[in-house]
Design an enzyme around this catalytic site. Structure first.
Site, short mmCIF file in Angstrom:
data_model
loop_
_atom_site.label_atom_id
_atom_site.label_comp_id
_atom_site.label_asym_id
_atom_site.label_seq_id
_atom_site.Cartn_x
_atom_site.Cartn_y
_atom_site.Cartn_z
N CYS A 1 -4.90 -5.17 8.76
CA CYS A 1 -4.88 -3.63 7.84
C CYS A 1 -4.31 -2.33 8.24
CB CYS A 1 -5.89 -3.22 7.04
SG CYS A 1 -7.82 -4.54 6.46
N ALA A 2 -3.20 -2.13 8.72
CA ALA A 2 -2.43 -1.68 9.84
C ALA A 2 -1.94 -0.18 9.90
CB ALA A 2 -1.13 -2.50 10.25
N GLY A 3 -2.14 0.00 8.22
CA GLY A 3 -1.52 1.73 7.81
C GLY A 3 -2.61 2.22 7.96
N GLY B 1 -0.57 2.63 10.74
CA GLY B 1 0.24 1.89 12.13
C GLY B 1 0.15 3.02 13.90
N LYS C 1 -2.64 1.91 15.66
CA LYS C 1 -3.10 1.23 15.94
C LYS C 1 -2.00 -0.29 16.18
CE LYS C 1 -7.96 1.45 15.42
NZ LYS C 1 -8.00 2.76 14.20
N GLU D 1 -0.06 -4.64 5.74
CA GLU D 1 -0.66 -3.79 4.78
C GLU D 1 -0.59 -3.71 3.46
OE1 GLU D 1 -1.89 -0.46 3.22
OE2 GLU D 1 -2.79 -0.59 5.18
N CYS E 1 -14.19 2.60 10.96
CA CYS E 1 -13.88 4.09 11.54
C CYS E 1 -15.69 4.77 10.92
CB CYS E 1 -13.29 5.08 11.30
SG CYS E 1 -13.29 6.95 12.32
#
Length: 451
Positions: A264-266, A268, A270, A289, A387
């Site tokens: 779940c990269a967006g 960006g 991490k 993403e 988070c």
């Protein structure tokens, strides 16, 4: 009315409440359009963020002074009153100046409410914040959650979530809530192999982070203007986010360690850190993403690094040719969540989020974790990150994944954090907190696939 800082703050509040804008996005553009001096920009920022953080208590006080529910006050006048009440109760602006400037603002945006606003503000000015809290806050002994919610400006359901995550300790819950109302520093991440944290701190007038070897604290300034950011040698990223991403690659792994996956990269952050570390270790990152716009942001974040970006649904991991089953050695699931861990950075979110947001999010989180455990090879590692400290988004999600018999086990995540870092709890998962670590409230569980 010639008061650019207050007008800009009012316009930001209006956009947040009317258009569901985000303050961190709308306010900078409004300040640029207004051509604010650095002093006025700082004042506008304080007014905007302070008013948003304290909205719950401000509304209770305004409602008591107005003798009507704030929902019955016209929105333009309501936002102006919030702005004025914040100045009266939480700043050093003299009372007469706060009242006069707010009445002038109301006169320009809601002329029919000028007299009403003047009367309400004068009533508010009769007491300081502590005196008002004795009026509007529930009795602490009879309703401790309601009392904390009013005193620390959080909805009650969030107070309960923090309390539960902290083992029912109300005193520590109060400290966690209070930390959400502090103004956070900007954290930078010096990308390993491309920048050094100590050197970056010297160049930007900051200081090295307390825990992450990549972190730099920037007390003031516009990070987007830094050459290191523009050149891709550093990026803006909370230290907690750095720590949980780095923990995935610091945890020991037997066997092959070449293929990494960010599911779940967006937007960006991490992925950029992981790709920079991958470049030093001879590994390769695949970043996934689902939304095209955020996927494009990830492309920019990993430019020049050993990584590729796939615009697809992470729940397909382990089922698609480009995301084969057992094809990855380390997998990061930075799951979409309520974001309750970053309320100090996004103050409007505490009033915008609702308990009803949880069921679809927790369903998505579990589906993504299931996909990650399918995509990682036996013996490989999955980092499940949110988070948010809400128990249903953290430990419960992980416990259910293990109960479903997906062939995985928890390993002690504490060992993957810097030696001597305090406040990591009893393990095996780790929950960071603003009041303990100065970071966002990031959660991390490390799972090893066993079969």
């Amino acid at each position: 009315m010639d008061d650019p800082a207050r007008i800009t703050a009012y316009q930001a509040l209006l956009a947040v409440h009317r258009d569901e804008a985000y303050a961190n996005l709308i306010l900078p553009s409004l300040m640029r359009e207004a051509g604010l001096s650095s002093r006025d920009a700082a004042f506008a920022t304080e007014l905007t963020y302070g008013t948003l953080r304290h909205r719950g208590t401000l509304d209770a006080i305004i409602g008591r002074a107005a003798e009507r529910d704030v929902a019955r006050i016209d929105p333009p006048a309501r936002d102006a009153l919030r702005l004025g009440a914040y100045q009266l109760l939480h700043t050093r602006v003299p009372s007469h100046a706060a009242v006069a400037s707010t009445v002038d603002l109301v006169r320009s945006v809601a002329p029919g409410a000028t007299g009403f606003a003047n009367a309400v503000l004068r009533r508010i000015a009769e007491k300081d914040i502590d005196a008002w809290l004795t009026v509007v806050a529930p009795n602490e002994a009879e309703d401790p959650v309601g009392h904390l919610a009013m005193v620390h400006n959080h909805p009650e359901w969030i107070v309960r979530a923090f309390r539960d995550a902290l083992g029912g300790d109300l005193a520590e819950t109060a400290r966690a809530l209070a930390a959400d109302n502090d103004r956070p520093e900007v954290h930078l991440c010096a990308r390993p192999g491309l920048g050094d944290a100590a050197e970056l701190a010297d160049r930007v007038g900051g200081s090295p982070g307390a825990f992450s070897p990549y972190a730099v604290y920037l007390p003031s300034g516009a990070p987007g203007e830094l050459a290191e950011i523009r050149q891709g040698r550093a990026h803006v990223q909370d230290e907690g986010s750095q720590l949980v991403a780095a923990a995935l690659v610091e945890a020991p792994l037997e066997g092959r360690d070449e293929q990494w996956l960010d599911l779940c990269a967006g937007p960006g952050g991490k992925a950029g850190l992981l790709a920079a570390i991958a470049a030093q270790r001879g590994a390769y990152l695949t970043a996934v993403e689902v939304t095209e716009q955020r996927a494009n942001m990830v492309v920019n974040a990993v430019k020049g690094l050993p990584a590729k970006v796939l615009a697809m649904d992470g729940r397909l991991a382990g089922q698609e040719r480009e995301l084969p089953e057992a094809g990855f050695d380390r997998v990061l699931v930075d799951a979409p969540c309520t974001g309750l861990g970053s309320l100090r950075r996004r103050p409007e979110s505490r009033w915008r989020k609702q308990p009803s947001d949880l069921p679809p999010l927790t369903k998505l989180q579990r589906e993504l974790l299931t996909a990650a455990l399918l995509a990682v090879r036996p013996g490989g590692l999955v980092a499940y990150v949110t988070c948010s400290p809400h128990p249903v988004e953290t430990k419960l999600a992980v416990t259910e994944a293990i109960k479903r018999g997906q062939g995985c086990e928890l390993i002690d995540a504490r060992a993957a954090f810097p030696a001597g870092m305090p406040g990591l709890g009893d393990g095996p998962t780790v929950q960071l907190w603003p009041h303990r670590h100065g970071t966002d409230a990031m959660f991390l569980a490390l799972l090893r696939r066993t079969m």
